[in-house]
Design a protein around this motif. Structure first.
Motif, mmCIF file in Angstrom:
data_model
loop_
_atom_site.group_PDB
_atom_site.id
_atom_site.type_symbol
_atom_site.label_atom_id
_atom_site.label_comp_id
_atom_site.label_asym_id
_atom_site.label_seq_id
_atom_site.Cartn_x
_atom_site.Cartn_y
_atom_site.Cartn_z
ATOM 1 N N ASP A 1 0.689 -2.186 -9.613
ATOM 2 C CA ASP A 1 1.007 -0.839 -10.116
ATOM 3 C C ASP A 1 2.168 -0.224 -9.343
ATOM 4 N N GLY A 2 3.169 -1.059 -9.057
ATOM 5 C CA GLY A 2 4.368 -0.566 -8.389
ATOM 6 C C GLY A 2 4.262 -0.447 -6.890
ATOM 7 N N VAL A 3 3.102 -0.779 -6.327
ATOM 8 C CA VAL A 3 2.895 -0.700 -4.876
ATOM 9 C C VAL A 3 2.892 -2.118 -4.309
ATOM 10 N N GLY A 4 3.633 -2.343 -3.225
ATOM 11 C CA GLY A 4 3.722 -3.670 -2.642
ATOM 12 C C GLY A 4 2.871 -3.823 -1.398
ATOM 13 N N ILE A 5 2.192 -4.968 -1.277
ATOM 14 C CA ILE A 5 1.502 -5.317 -0.042
ATOM 15 C C ILE A 5 1.945 -6.724 0.360
ATOM 16 N N ASP A 6 2.014 -6.972 1.655
ATOM 17 C CA ASP A 6 2.473 -8.258 2.184
ATOM 18 C C ASP A 6 1.268 -9.167 2.428
ATOM 19 N N VAL A 7 1.301 -10.357 1.821
ATOM 20 C CA VAL A 7 0.221 -11.329 1.977
ATOM 21 C C VAL A 7 0.713 -12.450 2.881
ATOM 22 N N ASN A 8 -0.007 -12.679 3.968
ATOM 23 C CA ASN A 8 0.378 -13.684 4.964
ATOM 24 C C ASN A 8 -0.635 -14.823 4.965
ATOM 25 N N PRO A 9 -0.361 -15.943 4.296
ATOM 26 C CA PRO A 9 -1.300 -17.072 4.358
ATOM 27 C C PRO A 9 -1.519 -17.514 5.813
ATOM 28 N N VAL A 10 -2.752 -17.808 6.166
ATOM 29 C CA VAL A 10 -3.104 -18.296 7.503
ATOM 30 C C VAL A 10 -3.547 -19.749 7.358
ATOM 31 N N TRP A 11 -2.950 -20.639 8.155
ATOM 32 C CA TRP A 11 -3.293 -22.059 8.060
ATOM 33 C C TRP A 11 -3.350 -22.665 9.454
ATOM 34 N N PHE A 12 -4.012 -23.810 9.545
ATOM 35 C CA PHE A 12 -4.250 -24.446 10.835
ATOM 36 C C PHE A 12 -3.644 -25.843 10.816
ATOM 37 N N HIS A 13 -2.869 -26.136 11.867
ATOM 38 C CA HIS A 13 -2.118 -27.391 11.900
ATOM 39 C C HIS A 13 -1.879 -27.783 13.346
ATOM 40 N N LYS A 14 -2.266 -28.996 13.695
ATOM 41 C CA LYS A 14 -2.046 -29.547 15.032
ATOM 42 C C LYS A 14 -2.574 -28.635 16.140
ATOM 43 N N GLY A 15 -3.796 -28.155 15.930
ATOM 44 C CA GLY A 15 -4.472 -27.396 16.983
ATOM 45 C C GLY A 15 -4.049 -25.958 17.125
ATOM 46 N N ARG A 16 -3.230 -25.462 16.189
ATOM 47 C CA ARG A 16 -2.806 -24.062 16.295
ATOM 48 C C ARG A 16 -2.974 -23.358 14.951
ATOM 49 N N CYS A 17 -2.908 -22.054 15.012
ATOM 50 C CA CYS A 17 -3.007 -21.201 13.829
ATOM 51 C C CYS A 17 -1.610 -20.686 13.503
ATOM 52 N N TRP A 18 -1.263 -20.687 12.194
ATOM 53 C CA TRP A 18 0.080 -20.293 11.765
ATOM 54 C C TRP A 18 -0.010 -19.247 10.665
ATOM 55 N N SER A 19 0.864 -18.258 10.729
ATOM 56 C CA SER A 19 0.941 -17.248 9.671
ATOM 57 C C SER A 19 2.367 -16.699 9.686
ATOM 58 N N PHE A 20 2.557 -15.394 9.903
ATOM 59 C CA PHE A 20 3.914 -14.891 10.116
ATOM 60 C C PHE A 20 4.452 -15.409 11.445
ATOM 61 N N ALA A 21 3.545 -15.557 12.410
ATOM 62 C CA ALA A 21 3.878 -16.108 13.728
ATOM 63 C C ALA A 21 2.862 -17.196 14.054
ATOM 64 N N ALA A 22 3.050 -17.871 15.175
ATOM 65 C CA ALA A 22 2.104 -18.885 15.640
ATOM 66 C C ALA A 22 1.068 -18.225 16.541
ATOM 67 N N HIS A 23 -0.177 -18.686 16.435
ATOM 68 C CA HIS A 23 -1.270 -18.083 17.201
ATOM 69 C C HIS A 23 -2.152 -19.162 17.811
ATOM 70 N N ASN A 24 -2.785 -18.822 18.917
ATOM 71 C CA ASN A 24 -3.775 -19.692 19.536
ATOM 72 C C ASN A 24 -5.160 -19.161 19.179
ATOM 73 N N LEU A 25 -5.525 -19.375 17.923
ATOM 74 C CA LEU A 25 -6.777 -18.872 17.369
ATOM 75 C C LEU A 25 -7.450 -19.990 16.584
ATOM 76 N N THR A 26 -8.735 -19.819 16.316
ATOM 77 C CA THR A 26 -9.508 -20.822 15.588
ATOM 78 C C THR A 26 -9.999 -20.229 14.272
#
Length: 656
Positions: A536-561
């Motif tokens: 409805d004309g309003v924007g929200i940012d969607v950041n997929p979160v995925w796990f690869h080689k022991g780390r968490c990735w989204s907009f940035a890299a994270h050390n999360l499980t």
């Protein structure tokens, strides 16, 4: 049980762990390795495998603990094994962002293996990441004395010297590399980049202080950059980014005809490249071609008032060196980039005709703390037809490319309304857009929450996934119980089921298609990063979160499980339930640091070059964007309620 029997049982448990590992039973395998180490802490095979198992379980801190326990019984290890543990723990500390600890472990490993060139190289990188670039340079110079033939070490040292502005040292090493490896075009490109930067910045680091460069030095360095790039593109015409860089140098030198010819060749070559970065490059490069063509008096197919705008570095000013700033007119707007000296204030102020326009934090993760900001073209239209731009660090104006203290900005037909609007409470935000006085009155927040509620319902029903708050939105929801006042985006995320970057990309495209079928508009960031939802004309940012080689990735890299995210918790904001990660403070601490609860305007996301290489792997290429466009057209044909796929975002037109 003592001595040999304990070692025998330890060996057996380690082998049992290996068997479970082959059956992909990681947690059972890790328990076996742990038992093996309890029986024999010096079992190095068990040490390495236990740490590796913990990494695969996304437990980097646990892997560090494994090596720490082995190091504590160092008297029972050989120097080689102890150095190996220190190196591995250092690498993990670096991944956790603790570069000071990593540097200390590399130092200890180097004392055990003083001739290990790789440890020296890793130590220099750890020192640089910890903020001690000069210490890293000292180590690299000492290493060069031991290993004068190491090209990798020489290249790193050349780049590090360039980072601190030691142009003489950086260029000397870069020339040595090109002479020893004349066929390596990467070394010539590196030489060109350092020489071009040296010619642009009006001062250099010499003998422990910053001093003004001479006009003769800067001309020599400029010619060196042009010569190196010409050799590169002559040998490899397909290196389009080097062609474009050569064009920018010619444009800087007032050689518009030569610049236009290189820009044209670069754009022709870009058509053959199918990569995520090409869309953004195509827009920027075509604008540069239009810009120089306009100055050559060539007719344009369409009227584009942006090419009439200009910014000129003034030569007047002071000779106090507090930092450097460059300004250019680009396809997005007026781009301002620069750095301050290491001992200077941690922010700069951009002024237009003496009126503060924006306070910018500097990136303290660099040897010369940098900053960057772009005033978008819709805001430039509000400038006076002629204005004076200055960037100050404290009371001192930063020096421009001419060694002066200001720029003259010309916007023909400019409305001249910006000063009045600022007086009325408008502000130019971090994205270079104009925020009205009412931007924090709650209306936008209410619209975001309504859009989020609709999107969350679709994600749960259609995809079986939770849509939860992340980044600045999570910070406000969890810390303040509200959206941060004046925030300019609404960040949410969902967990991907795939882990391979190519498979993640396909999964995300399926989700985007499903969102379009549900009636939402979808677009990508300008660099191909997925994705934005329009509701409805309003924007929200969607950041997929995925796990690869022991780390968490989204907009940035994270050390999360995965366990840090689901099952989700929630908070109620303005009557709307907002999902949050299961351990929100773990996410906030990993993203913003231990002081995440203290509001600050100086925060900047840090993404290392290594992290960016992984993050870019889920960005959509030009070919994939067109394939998705065709797929959307086929699968939504005859569906009047379907949304739209809008391709890439345009920063100058952010709304849906």
């Amino acid at each position: 049980m003592r001595g040999r029997p304990r070692r025998a049982v330890s060996h057996a448990m380690r082998r049992l762990g290996g068997a479970w590992h082959r059956f992909r039973a990681g947690r059972i395998a890790e328990k076996c390795y742990r038992t093996a180490l309890a029986l024999d802490p010096s079992n190095m095979v068990a040490v390495r495998r236990s740490a590796e198992a913990r990494q695969k379980l996304y437990d980097l801190s646990g892997a560090v603990d494994v090596y720490s326990r082995a190091i504590r019984v160092g008297a029972r290890l050989s120097n080689r094994d102890l150095a190996d543990c220190l190196r591995r723990r250092a690498a993990l500390s670096g991944r956790l962002g603790d570069w000071a600890e990593a540097a200390e472990d590399y130092r200890r490993a180097l004392r055990l293996e003083p001739s290990n060139v790789d440890v020296m190289r890793f130590l220099t990188m750890a020192l640089e990441r910890s903020g001690d670039t000069h210490g890293a340079i000292a180590v690299a110079r000492a290493a060069r004395a031991h290993f004068p033939a190491s090209d990798r070490l020489a290249r790193w040292l050349a780049n590090a010297l360039g980072e601190v502005g030691d142009w003489h040292g950086a260029l000397r090493l870069s020339r040595e590399l090109t002479e020893s490896q004349p066929g390596d075009l990467g070394y010539r490109t590196g030489l060109a980049a350092i020489a071009a930067r040296a010619a642009e910045v009006p001062f250099a680091y010499e003998d422990g202080e910053y001093v003004l460069s001479t006009a003769e030095e800067r001309r020599e360095w400029f010619d060196m950059a042009v010569g190196a790039l010409n050799r590169v593109v002559s040998a490899a015409p397909s290196r389009v980014r080097d062609l474009f860089m050569l064009g920018t140098l010619y444009e800087r030198d007032g050689r518009a005809v030569d610049a236009a010819e290189r820009y044209t060749r670069a754009l022709d070559g870009l058509r053959q490249v199918d990569a995520a970065w090409t869309h953004r490059a195509n827009l920027a490069w075509r604008f540069r071609l239009d810009y120089v063509s306009h100055r050559l008096g060539e007719d344009r197919e369409t009227v584009d008032s942006r090419v009439d705008r200009s910014v000129r570095a003034d030569a007047d000013g002071e000779e106090i060196i507090a930092g450097f700033v460059a300004a250019t007119i680009g396809d997005h707007g007026l781009s301002i980039q620069g750095f301050v000296l290491p001992d200077g204030p941690r922010e700069v102020v951009v002024e237009c005709d003496g009126v503060p326009l924006k306070t910018l934090p500097v990136d303290e993760g660099r040897a010369l703390p940098g900053f960057g900001w772009t005033v978008l073209h819709p805001v430039l239209e509000l400038f006076p037809s002629t204005s004076r731009l200055t960037v100050r660090c404290g009371e001192t104006a930063l020096l421009n490319t001419e060694g002066g203290a200001s720029f003259t900005v010309e916007v023909p037909g400019g409305a001249g309304k910006l000063g009045r609007l600022l007086d009325e409470g408008y502000a130019v935000n971090k994205k270079g857009r104009l925020s009205p006085p009412g931007s924090g009155d709650g209306r936008l927040e209410a619209a975001w929450l309504g859009a989020y509620e609709a999107a969350r319902s679709v994600f749960r029903e259609r995809f079986g996934r939770e849509l939860f708050a992340v980044y600045g939105t999570l910070l406000g929801v969890w810390r303040d119980g509200a959206i941060i006042r004046g925030d300019d985006d609404f960040d949410v995320a969902f967990l991907c089921r795939e882990s391979d970057p190519m498979a993640v990309r396909g999964e995300i495209m399926d989700v985007m298609l499903g969102a379009i079928e549900a009636g939402f508009d979808v677009r990508l960031a300008i660099d191909g990063r997925p994705f934005h939802l329009g509701i409805d004309g309003v924007g929200i940012d969607v950041n997929p979160v995925w796990f690869h080689k022991g780390r968490c990735w989204s907009f940035a890299a994270h050390n999360l499980t995965p366990a840090d995210f689901e099952p989700c918790d929630s908070r109620t904001i303005r009557g709307v339930e907002v999902a949050v990660p299961r351990r929100p403070e773990a996410f906030l601490r990993d993203t913003y640091g231990p002081d995440w609860g203290t509001p600050t305007s100086a925060f900047r996301y840090y993404r290392s070059s290594e992290d960016l290489r992984v993050l870019r792997r889920i960005r959509l290429t030009r070919g994939e964007v067109e394939d998705l466009r065709g797929r959307v057209g086929r699968e939504t044909e005859g569906a009047p309620d379907a949304g739209r796929f809008l391709g890439h975002a345009d920063p100058n037109h952010p709304s849906f």
